[in-house]
Design a protein around this motif. Structure first.
Motif, PDB file in Angstrom:
ATOM      1  N   ARG A 145       0.852  -1.198   0.000  1.00  0.00           N
ATOM      2  CA  ARG A 145       0.000   0.000   0.000  1.00  0.00           C
ATOM      3  C   ARG A 145       0.883   1.242   0.000  1.00  0.00           C
ATOM      4  NH1 ARG A 145      -5.284  -0.958   1.999  1.00  0.00           N
ATOM      5  NH2 ARG A 145      -5.954  -2.954   1.138  1.00  0.00           N
ATOM      6  N   PRO A 146       1.254   1.771  -1.148  1.00  0.00           N
ATOM      7  CA  PRO A 146       2.169   2.931  -1.187  1.00  0.00           C
ATOM      8  C   PRO A 146       1.629   4.156  -0.462  1.00  0.00           C
ATOM      9  CG  PRO A 146       1.931   1.916  -3.368  1.00  0.00           C
ATOM     10  CD  PRO A 146       0.878   1.299  -2.485  1.00  0.00           C
ATOM     11  N   GLU A 147       0.311   4.244  -0.270  1.00  0.00           N
ATOM     12  CA  GLU A 147      -0.234   5.439   0.394  1.00  0.00           C
ATOM     13  C   GLU A 147       0.188   5.529   1.856  1.00  0.00           C
ATOM     14  OE1 GLU A 147      -3.543   2.282   0.509  1.00  0.00           O
ATOM     15  OE2 GLU A 147      -2.064   3.041  -0.931  1.00  0.00           O
ATOM     16  N   ILE A 148       0.727   4.434   2.429  1.00  0.00           N
ATOM     17  CA  ILE A 148       1.163   4.468   3.817  1.00  0.00           C
ATOM     18  C   ILE A 148       2.286   5.487   4.007  1.00  0.00           C
ATOM     19  CG2 ILE A 148       2.766   2.557   3.429  1.00  0.00           C
ATOM     20  CD1 ILE A 148       0.923   3.382   6.712  1.00  0.00           C
ATOM     21  N   ILE A 149       3.152   5.659   3.000  1.00  0.00           N
ATOM     22  CA  ILE A 149       4.257   6.612   3.122  1.00  0.00           C
ATOM     23  C   ILE A 149       3.717   8.039   3.152  1.00  0.00           C
ATOM     24  CG2 ILE A 149       6.422   7.371   2.102  1.00  0.00           C
ATOM     25  CD1 ILE A 149       6.370   4.476   3.176  1.00  0.00           C
ATOM     26  N   GLU A 150       2.736   8.318   2.304  1.00  0.00           N
ATOM     27  CA  GLU A 150       2.119   9.653   2.306  1.00  0.00           C
ATOM     28  C   GLU A 150       1.444   9.939   3.636  1.00  0.00           C
ATOM     29  OE1 GLU A 150       1.537  13.248   0.489  1.00  0.00           O
ATOM     30  OE2 GLU A 150       2.492  11.517  -0.473  1.00  0.00           O
ATOM     31  N   ASN A 151       0.767   8.932   4.195  1.00  0.00           N
ATOM     32  CA  ASN A 151       0.090   9.117   5.484  1.00  0.00           C
ATOM     33  C   ASN A 151       1.086   9.330   6.619  1.00  0.00           C
ATOM     34  OD1 ASN A 151      -2.309   8.734   4.120  1.00  0.00           O
ATOM     35  ND2 ASN A 151      -2.496   6.583   4.676  1.00  0.00           N
ATOM     36  N   TYR A 172       6.768  11.162  16.752  1.00  0.00           N
ATOM     37  CA  TYR A 172       7.786  10.169  17.130  1.00  0.00           C
ATOM     38  C   TYR A 172       7.363   8.768  16.688  1.00  0.00           C
ATOM     39  CZ  TYR A 172      11.083   7.529  19.981  1.00  0.00           C
ATOM     40  OH  TYR A 172      12.054   6.670  20.398  1.00  0.00           O
ATOM     41  N   ALA A 173       6.097   8.416  16.941  1.00  0.00           N
ATOM     42  CA  ALA A 173       5.619   7.082  16.558  1.00  0.00           C
ATOM     43  C   ALA A 173       5.668   6.896  15.045  1.00  0.00           C
ATOM     44  CB  ALA A 173       4.197   6.876  17.088  1.00  0.00           C
ATOM     45  N   ALA A 174       5.277   7.924  14.280  1.00  0.00           N
ATOM     46  CA  ALA A 174       5.306   7.825  12.819  1.00  0.00           C
ATOM     47  C   ALA A 174       6.745   7.717  12.297  1.00  0.00           C
ATOM     48  CB  ALA A 174       4.604   9.030  12.195  1.00  0.00           C
ATOM     49  N   ALA A 175       7.662   8.491  12.908  1.00  0.00           N
ATOM     50  CA  ALA A 175       9.062   8.415  12.499  1.00  0.00           C
ATOM     51  C   ALA A 175       9.649   7.046  12.802  1.00  0.00           C
ATOM     52  CB  ALA A 175       9.873   9.508  13.214  1.00  0.00           C
ATOM     53  N   ASN A 176       9.240   6.450  13.916  1.00  0.00           N
ATOM     54  CA  ASN A 176       9.727   5.114  14.262  1.00  0.00           C
ATOM     55  C   ASN A 176       9.219   4.067  13.270  1.00  0.00           C
ATOM     56  OD1 ASN A 176      11.072   3.205  15.976  1.00  0.00           O
ATOM     57  ND2 ASN A 176       9.071   2.611  16.755  1.00  0.00           N
ATOM     58  N   THR A 177       7.977   4.207  12.845  1.00  0.00           N
ATOM     59  CA  THR A 177       7.430   3.281  11.848  1.00  0.00           C
ATOM     60  C   THR A 177       8.184   3.390  10.526  1.00  0.00           C
ATOM     61  OG1 THR A 177       5.240   3.494  12.876  1.00  0.00           O
ATOM     62  CG2 THR A 177       5.332   2.581  10.651  1.00  0.00           C
ATOM     63  N   LEU A 178       8.448   4.612  10.085  1.00  0.00           N
ATOM     64  CA  LEU A 178       9.165   4.803   8.823  1.00  0.00           C
ATOM     65  C   LEU A 178      10.594   4.276   8.925  1.00  0.00           C
ATOM     66  CD1 LEU A 178       8.859   6.028   5.986  1.00  0.00           C
ATOM     67  CD2 LEU A 178       9.750   8.165   6.910  1.00  0.00           C
ATOM     68  N   ARG A 179      11.234   4.490  10.073  1.00  0.00           N
ATOM     69  CA  ARG A 179      12.597   3.985  10.265  1.00  0.00           C
ATOM     70  C   ARG A 179      12.626   2.459  10.216  1.00  0.00           C
ATOM     71  NH1 ARG A 179      15.329   3.109  15.180  1.00  0.00           N
ATOM     72  NH2 ARG A 179      13.324   2.134  15.644  1.00  0.00           N
TER      73      ARG A 179
END
Length: 441
Positions: free
Chosen positions: A151-157, A171-178
């Protein structure tokens, strides 16, 4: 009912209050019930019970959520329940159940990832934070990453969250992306987003320390995949400014990120333009071991060009003395490896090679290397220095450097013997570089 030991709602359908059943059984067994949440010391809760955003008015008797495979199916359905309270309780239970590998894999097979992605932009900040925490756990599994990256839209979200939301959710979103960026295939999907690198650099300049550290790690992984995007977005200049930060973790993270940029030919030209070898010289004497290790790793790439070698010759005595001293750190094999590589690069310059031959040849031959009985292949950087210990699940733990095989079926398995052999070979290369002559006698 709510089980404090499992931190989950474990009730299916019951005709009576389950707490009455619990109390009756305890009295029949004459057992004193111990609740770790009410006994001193008070801080005995699971980590998932301490969110930054708290859910108000949670009635633990209202949920019809089960425990086990049947219960996990119900939890998965309740994530889209019209009852807002049941939805919060389901998220709370899922966050705890993904800590167990078997339950996490079963939830992934139930396509819980797709339900969570639909909830990531929910109006409730509690839901947004918990969804990011759950996705971070699921992204440590290959099957979880596979479904998330479908689901590429996850990166936009995620980008919308770490750009505009409150600091806990950023912080939580940055941890998920990392966590996603650890996988090379996921990096390819992330880099398809046209603004991800630019937005990461924008938040690195102004966000809080913990969030900046996560963004630096993400940018480092993305630069391994494609350093040109980061170089075009002026990442080199941003990292150079972070060298003056007061936090040693940020300085070390910026150096690690710049190491990936200097692997590109444009990064090498910028390193010569900004005289990066001279800039890094004073960081080799830092009080923080993380900064020294990162600076040595960066110098292994900045000293590849001819200009940098001749610039290092101007401070030949100071630089070689410090590097040889750091090579005598047998309890830090990673630091030994990097410092010896820098010295090998510098020995391409005849004057530096002559100086090493005259003053440091005996000292280099006396470098001690740890045996495999003394070291197990992992090292964790903490505020107290460099701790060594047995840890074979380092793919999911931050701050742990893992020595990996570069080939074979077990590419991520720690192989102590091969790494020790690599350090010994590097020492032999350094001795040969010191003895090398440009002519035959």
């Amino acid at each position: 009912m709510f089980c404090p030991h499992k931190n989950s709602y474990l009730q299916l359908v019951c005709a009576m209050n389950p707490r009455v059943i619990n109390k009756a059984v305890d009295e029949a067994m004459e057992r004193n019930h111990f609740d770790p949440h009410t006994e001193p010391p008070p801080a005995q809760r699971l980590e998932s019970m301490q969110p930054s955003c708290y859910a108000p008015h949670v009635d633990i008797t209202r949920a019809r959520l089960g425990f086990g495979r049947v219960g996990l199916r119900i939890i998965n359905r309740e994530l889209h329940s019209p009852d807002h309270l049941k939805q919060l309780q389901a998220l709370h239970s899922v966050l705890d159940q993904v800590q167990i590998s078997e339950n996490a894999m079963f939830l992934i097979s139930l396509n819980v990832v797709y339900r969570l992605i639909d909830l990531i932009l929910n109006r409730n900040p509690v839901i947004r934070e918990k969804v990011c925490l759950i996705l971070s756990h699921l992204a440590t599994y290959y099957q979880g990453r596979q479904r998330i990256t479908s689901r590429p839209e996850i990166i936009e979200n995620l980008m919308m969250l770490f750009l505009r939301d409150r600091k806990e959710i950023r912080y939580a979103a940055a941890n998920t992306l990392r966590t996603l960026a650890r996988d090379r295939c996921a990096c390819e999907m992330i880099m398809k987003n046209g603004e991800i690198v630019e937005n990461l650099l924008k938040m690195i300049k102004s966000d809080q320390t913990g969030i900046v550290l996560l963004h630096l790690k993400t940018l480092e992984r993305l630069s391994v995949w494609d350093p040109e995007r980061a170089l075009k977005a002026n990442a080199f200049q941003v990292m150079l400014k972070l060298f003056r930060n007061n936090d040693p973790r940020i300085v070390g993270g910026a150096m690690d990120c710049m190491t990936q940029l200097c692997k590109h030919e444009v990064g090498m030209k910028l390193a010569d333009m900004y005289d990066l070898t001279f800039v890094l010289r004073r960081y080799l004497g830092s009080r923080h071991i993380e900064v020294i290790i990162a600076a040595a790793g960066l110098m292994a790439y900045t000293t590849l060009t001819t200009q940098s070698k001749w610039r290092a010759k101007e401070r030949c005595v100071e630089i070689t003395k410090r590097l040889v001293h750091l090579c005598h750190s047998p309890n830090k094999p990673l630091l030994q490896l990097r410092c010896m590589q820098v010295l090998i690069n510098l020995c391409d310059c005849p004057d530096i090679r002559h100086h090493m031959k005259m003053h440091w040849e005996i000292k280099v031959k006396d470098i001690k290397i740890r045996t495999h009985e003394e070291w197990d292949g992992t090292s964790e950087t903490t505020s107290y220095g460099l701790e060594n210990g047995h840890n074979y699940r380092t793919m999911c733990i931050e701050g742990v450097e893992t020595i990996k095989n570069d080939y074979g079926d077990n590419a991520y398995v720690v192989n102590v013997h091969s790494y020790i052999k690599r350090v010994m070979e590097k020492k032999q290369q350094l001795i040969e570089a010191i003895d090398w002559k440009s002519y035959k006698i």
